[in-house]
Design an enzyme around this catalytic site. Structure first.
Site, mmCIF file in Angstrom:
data_model
loop_
_atom_site.group_PDB
_atom_site.id
_atom_site.type_symbol
_atom_site.label_atom_id
_atom_site.label_comp_id
_atom_site.label_asym_id
_atom_site.label_seq_id
_atom_site.Cartn_x
_atom_site.Cartn_y
_atom_site.Cartn_z
ATOM 1 N N GLU A 122 0.814 -1.225 0.000
ATOM 2 C CA GLU A 122 0.000 0.000 0.000
ATOM 3 C C GLU A 122 0.846 1.274 0.000
ATOM 4 O O GLU A 122 0.720 2.118 0.890
ATOM 5 C CB GLU A 122 -0.961 -0.013 1.202
ATOM 6 C CG GLU A 122 -1.980 -1.136 1.107
ATOM 7 C CD GLU A 122 -3.046 -1.126 2.213
ATOM 8 O OE1 GLU A 122 -2.843 -0.437 3.219
ATOM 9 O OE2 GLU A 122 -4.068 -1.812 2.051
ATOM 10 N N GLU A 169 -6.617 -7.720 -1.553
ATOM 11 C CA GLU A 169 -7.188 -7.808 -0.212
ATOM 12 C C GLU A 169 -8.673 -7.495 -0.301
ATOM 13 O O GLU A 169 -9.097 -6.610 -1.038
ATOM 14 C CB GLU A 169 -6.545 -6.793 0.749
ATOM 15 C CG GLU A 169 -5.078 -7.020 1.029
ATOM 16 C CD GLU A 169 -4.520 -6.016 2.061
ATOM 17 O OE1 GLU A 169 -5.331 -5.392 2.779
ATOM 18 O OE2 GLU A 169 -3.299 -5.857 2.125
#
Lengths: 680, 680, 680
Positions: A152, A317
């Site tokens: 991320e 995710e």
């Protein structure tokens, strides 16, 4: 198995055995539970640097070897992460330069994940070292599916090393201070730079109000992020160039919004990854919108990420039930499979979760997981995950199939950034991505596929190109748009298109002549009204409310399709259409609601004969999305509501899971259910 | 006279002659006005360090000697404060280490009271020096009633000295880094500590997201606060161990809440004071709730502080009229005596004010006082204070009498802290103390006394023990609860009980087996809904709305008393009762309103034959609270409303002020009035 | 032409050719467009330091010489600014001391305009140097109309140099620490200063809660600002003392408010300027109030600035259409002339804009200008500006005429500051200037002129003096008010008058006896109620709602005109009138709405025979403001609404633009229109 040669849809998610090394009985159960859950893929090592290099220079791969062995036995895939997203504490303590400096110019201690300086040579060296060892050890392991670089990527650092890189980046870009001063119009407020070293990072203690700088800083942050990524990518590719590389992109949700992350230009970043992946955390079953609206916004983000490379992506995710948020509502029965199938329907090659086993402590302890705190496979969440996995097992044929569309919506991080920067008219009122979603909504609700296309990519092959609020303009883009229309395309644009150049400087002598010719209009004045104030738009025999923004104009060669109905510009053009060559260019002057856009696009789609082929009638609560492979098309028919929905198919299909033939005709969809049908 | 041998109810408050030393005529009037106001107690020296030690090492006690003389002449008491709550400026300037460092790691200048570092050896030495001199000079003065250590202890410091103490505190607690890393699960996000010195104070620049650390930090702050207090206590006790020691605790009010202070574990702190005292500033006559609701919350806090040592306490500060707040509304006529009598009724040994004479300048200048800016005893506020004092004079018999209760509510700062820490489900939605108030409300409205009991104290003697949201659980507490029920007790608990261990780590393998056996249930899933969303609870033939939180469960041995009536868990158990040994354990799955709790507790009280004995019928607007002495019981009958209330007594009593006998039967209470009745 | 000898109304504004030096074709057009727009005045050099001194010690005046030449050719005026509002970057880099230190004690980099330290000797020297050169070069240029010192002085600096000045300022004021400690009551919370160097600037890290200090800090900031201004003024006067000097003052608008800037005491500052000027940016055509309400608030601010010196002022900046704000709504057709004529009507000697040509980049790029981005004189905004300029050309006779009034409203920055400081009763609830506007509204709506008068100036010549919330009181002011009434004046005051001395310390022994005698009342108690709570006021046969604040009192010699109708003070005096000597003193106890003030002032005006002479009937939508010259009076009749208004004049007049005679009788005003009439 390598991602690009695997024939299965992936099912699985983040697995952090390194947090459970003291619990061998848990690790043993894990493998058994993975089987029960039909899991074929695990993401390893995202935050495992501590376990891999507990003290500087001492490496421990034994535990990871063992997990690879287990996964190989399972016939499963490993998505292997480099651990740079969360460095070990010993590293931060020994080399403080690796810690970020915040916008008050204070250096952080170790303490935040994702809080490292991108510029630090020490950090880069340490990351390369661990990446190299991981790549050498696992780069050719048969279980290795893909590299997952860091985690991320986001955020900014204001340290001296970043400042030096910033200055160098500007030197490379502008060559001379004169060029930079001109580009940023630094004669304004006596801001001229006379030395490169005067160009500080835009911390709260320094210049932050120079618009050109603000835009360049965003670009610099994107470039530094990519530069760091590329460094890691090159390191892992050295051991085996064949293994694809990704990093997990993000979306942001707050106040009912769900849009791609603002901070990084993913259109640029995507050119550096082999596979786009992202972390999908919409708020299903919320209290602020219908379920189908959440589904629409999520679909928009899926399509945006598909569009980055115009190829299938991967949801890296997602969550089996609760998101780690202030409400943390459990997904309702059926919603898990529904939201996961939606990922596949929009082009994901699988559904991965964060995470396999629920954390016991710290920030993510109530974020749901495949295996919950009760460690019980009878748990509803586990059961729904396993059932979904079993369904995916039967749908390997979807793998590699593509999304097809005749309509494109253009998006542009530069326009997003520049519009969020400018104070006049309200930074928070611009809502660029949200406006794109308003345009997207009609098509989604009618199951007409839309390609989300970065402006940098060719869009000439589409029947319709929609580009509202395309704020940053270049002569080249003007020409591309004009050529597109002249060649027979249909272009739709709006207020706030073509206002500034790439330095966020208003174009000299008013709206560009090429745009005036393209749209057949000459803008006269720009109006902006307060909350609660409105104008009215007469269009196609109906009257719609407008709000916030209104471009006033005269039609030079355009046909006036809609007019303002109030205030001092009553009767003047609000919506226009201009015929150019073989095509048409539409311009929408005011901010409208979806009620207008629905009518507008209904007419356009009717003209261009655009419709979804499977169902007789579309409705927002039923979403049909198609993926087309070499031989056949897969239709994902999804009931985006808590009510039973009865639809009618127009053609015979095959149930992709059971293989049974289904005649054209009525089809009943229970609440939150999904049917996957094949064209043959 | 020493607090513990005095037979009078105390009446008086903070007196700051040190701020008026240049106005001898004012000081002279003060004593005369004290007499008129029936004041027998003054709190001296709270902020007087400057007057006592104007420059380093030069002490001035003359003015204080004189005040002691005056008070002795008056036959009054002195509560003598140590001045450490507000150090002199010369001290801060000469020894900067005594000033606090804030959570941006910036050291403050002198400037804030209560802003000293607890760790600073210099500060401790300087405080000991002045305390020792005060103790030697006044420790045996006949007027000395009690020591008041410092003032309103609260807050945190992030300096290097505190960091060193923090690290030492952790060393003492955990022994090894391995133990600490395990306790805090530092393998999460590669956070492992490899050196004690890496464990920084949780400033905004360092780790703040480790839940176990956050909880330990709260404990450390409590311990450091107590350590500082103990140092001062030992110093003053050295001169005369017989004089009791207190420090003033606090409550917090905002957004309509009124609850004990969150920041310090008073249950632990209370073990170090001889007498609990607190500063009571509820917002009477506000615009957001009925008067009786304010009274209920205030009663809850009084009972909480009574419960800390299960003995009478002292209201150290309250206000004769306005609180120093943005609205600062004047108390309505009668409310002063009413709110003050409520203090006595719930166990206070007197009513003290902040302050005797109103300040002329700075932060407290519009906070009301016994003597206002007009210096006029004809002032309404002064008159009401004096009238109340005259009534207290007749009620010395109340002194030392106790509160008795068959019902206990457990409270636990650890559970409060851990629930406010966790982001999932919303920190601000937990409302732990406020939920205890919801349970307390039924009993208060029906005048059934409730003991508020810290979990650390024995609760086995109560008929009913209520322990909702008892989040932090230990095997020992599980056993104590189980033994209590097995021995015949009635236990009531709820969702969020027994979720984490004392490291704020979720208990492994799900909800503890002992709790499953105790309540006869097995939790399955936890749901949490958005604002405006609800489920319904069917119980006892009625249907109630639930909100926010819902524990889903199956009943193993429990009887299902109530069920959910909507959503995917419709029909499943929501409220259960389990018979264990001689007792019963109730579990409430969802968050309910008070409507449900009223019905629930009405049945429970009916079963256990709990009722208030004095009145035929109770109502929220009339509060009856009892204190029981050796020979008799005092009933405080309080009209918590602006309307006249007519009630009926069930037995003959004696008016405690006039000594007149009162037959059983009708009793009329004017607006905001109080009657004090004796059982004989 | 020098401002004081010029006979024209000024029309023009900020002109920044220094930002367009690379665009000679633009500069050429500018002069031509100025002619078309009837512009006779330009403000030069506000942010031109970079262009004037691109590197240290190298001066470039060529471009400015040329602009002066052009303006001279045009017969126009130059308002020449000193460039100190925005220093060049090389200066900030070489001498970091010139950059401000913020209230977290962090020094800024160069980056903000208006962000220089007022104390820095280096900065003062550099400013003097450039000012001296400008003055020598242009001080006797025939085009020079006025000096414009710096720009929008505001803000604070917390650096060591300022701290030293602060300490010296306090030494000069108080002489001894004893005097300072007494004035600020530093015995409170042990705050006594024992060394001047302990008195830190009130940053967030130091003392901020001392009210006397807070008030002195505001005064210090004002004094330092003036000191800096005086230094610049002296420098430019050296070359030619005859040229008047101004600096542009400001107003603040947010949440619907529009009031003078809070941060600087303009009543004091005004004594140092030759001409008051200000930057007028009201939010016309907003969504939160009627147009006439915006006009009333703007009128109030105009009159406040007129009142600073009781002489005509100059609107230095205003906007032809959009303000650079989050909404940035375009001015509706006609509103530009209307809002500009309002400036003249209230005493401005012209209408200047920010700015002539719209910026292309950075913070002000969407702030409107005479010439917009389209560079097109056919633009509506340009057209309206030009038309207004043409009208001004015919109205030179207005120049130098005065405003006359029999009613005065007193205002006092000291009372503003002290009331915004005190937390009790709510800082944000005081609304001092807004309350003055409430009193002003009646007069404005009835076209009765009001003088806004600083308390420092003589107010004895007015029939009525209105002084609500005159919080800071001195014996001298008490005497002046008493003498005024005794001499036949009518005084109106209210709650919150006379509460503290100039150290923000509550007056000892209650409300001052002279005020008690003046108003014939004795205050007893002060009440303050919550939002949504109200009392009622009975007055003149009507009942009005009161809110927030209520002074309770007994009438000693006053006549009670109104009483409270609810709560425990029902029936007590709320509004009183006291006869003193030849005059009368009114006191209003509660905060009321305008409904009460309208009735109250209607009676007062009726008594004093105050009315507007031109129209038969007044109404809020039509504003008549007069300026009186040697021979005649100019009436500006302004339609402050979007509707046509029909009014009736009571006397014959002359149209000041056409010179035509107009008989008494009906007059029709189109929407947003203005008529300028002369008395003869």
């Amino acid at each position: 198995m390598r991602f690009d040669v695997d024939q299965r849809l992936l099912h699985g998610g983040d697995y952090n055995p390194d947090q459970w090394l003291d619990y061998p009985e848990i690790l043993k159960q894990d493998i058994e539970l993975m089987k029960q859950a039909h899991i074929n893929t695990v993401t390893l090592g995202v935050f495992a640097w501590d376990a891999l290099e507990p003290t500087e220079g001492q490496f421990e791969f034994g535990w990871l070897d063992q997990v690879f062995d287990e996964i190989n036995k399972l016939g499963g895939n490993v998505v292997l992460a480099t651990p740079s997203g969360a460095r070990p504490r010993w590293l931060s303590e020994k080399y403080p330069e690796v810690n970020r400096v915040d916008d008050r110019l204070q250096r952080h201690h170790h303490g935040f994940r994702h809080d490292h300086c991108y510029s630090s040579p020490v950090y880069r060296q340490k990351v390369q070292e661990i990446d190299r060892r991981l790549a050498e050890r696992y780069g050719n392991n048969p279980a290795l599916s893909m590299w997952h670089i860091s985690n991320e990527f986001s955020g900014e650092c204001f340290c001296d090393l970043c400042e030096a890189n910033w200055q160098q980046w500007l030197r490379d870009k502008y060559g001379s201070l004169k060029a930079l001063n001109d580009a940023w119009l630094m004669s304004f407020w006596s801001g001229l730079y006379t030395d490169w070293q005067q160009i500080k990072v835009p911390s709260q203690l320094a210049t932050t109000k120079t618009h050109g700088m603000a835009l360049d800083w965003k670009r610099f942050v994107t470039d530094m992020t990519i530069d760091f990524f590329d460094m890691e990518k090159a390191t892992v590719k050295a051991a085996n160039p064949a293994v694809p590389v990704t990093t997990n992109f993000m979306a942001e949700g707050s106040n009912g919004d769900f849009v791609p992350l603002e901070g990084i230009d993913y259109a640029k970043f995507a050119q550096h990854v082999d596979v786009v992946s992202w972390d999908a955390y919409p708020q299903w079953n919320n209290n602020f919108e219908p379920f189908a609206e959440t589904a629409m916004k999520t679909a928009f983000v899926h399509d945006t990420f598909y569009g980055l490379k115009n190829q299938p992506f991967l949801v890296m995710e997602s969550t089996p039930s609760r998101v780690n948020s202030p409400v943390a509502k459990a997904k309702r029965p059926g919603v898990h499979a529904l939201s996961s199938f939606q990922q596949i329907a929009h082009g994901s090659e699988g559904s991965l979760y964060f995470q396999f086993r629920q954390a016991r402590a710290n920030s993510e302890k109530f974020h749901s997981a495949v295996v919950g705190h009760d460690n019980d496979p009878h748990n509803r969440v586990f059961q729904e995950v396993a059932a979904y996995g079993a369904r995916l097992d039967k749908l390997g044929g979807v793998r590699g199939s593509k999304r097809q569309a005749r309509v494109a919506i253009l998006y542009d991080w530069q326009s997003l950034w520049a519009q969020k920067r400018e104070a006049a008219f309200g930074r928070d009122r611009k809502r660029y991505f949200q406006t794109l979603e308003d345009h997207y909504a009609y098509f989604w609700q009618h199951d007409i596929p839309v390609a989300l296309v970065p402006t940098s990519r060719d869009f000439s092959g589409y029947d319709i190109v929609i580009a509202p609020m395309l704020y940053v303009m270049t002569p080249k883009l003007e020409a591309r748009l004009s050529d597109y229309v002249a060649g027979g395309g249909t272009l739709v644009s709006s207020y706030f298109t073509g206002i500034v150049d790439p330095h966020d400087t208003v174009l000299l002598n008013g709206w560009p002549k090429p745009l005036q010719q393209l749209f057949g209009i000459r803008p006269t004045e720009f109006d902006s009204v307060y909350e609660g104030e409105h104008n009215r738009l007469a269009y196609a025999g109906q009257v719609f409310q407008t709000s916030e923004f209104a471009q006033l104009m005269v039609a030079t060669s355009a046909t006036v399709l809609g007019t303002y109905e109030a205030d001092f510009y009553k009767g003047t053009p609000a919506v226009t259409r201009n015929a150019v060559g073989q095509g048409r260019a539409y311009y929408i002057g005011p901010r409208t609601g979806r009620d207008f856009l629905d009518v507008f696009y209904e007419r356009l789609c009717h003209d261009r004969e655009l419709r979804e082929p499977l169902l007789e009638e579309t409705r927002p609560e039923v979403s049909v999305q198609a993926r087309t492979g070499a031989d056949q098309t897969y239709y994902f028919v999804m009931n985006m509501s808590a009510d039973k929905q009865a639809v009618t198919t127009t053609m015979a299909t095959v149930d992709a899971e059971s293989g049974k033939r289904i005649a054209a005709g009525p089809l009943t969809l229970p609440a939150y259910s999904v049917r996957v049908l094949r064209s043959k």
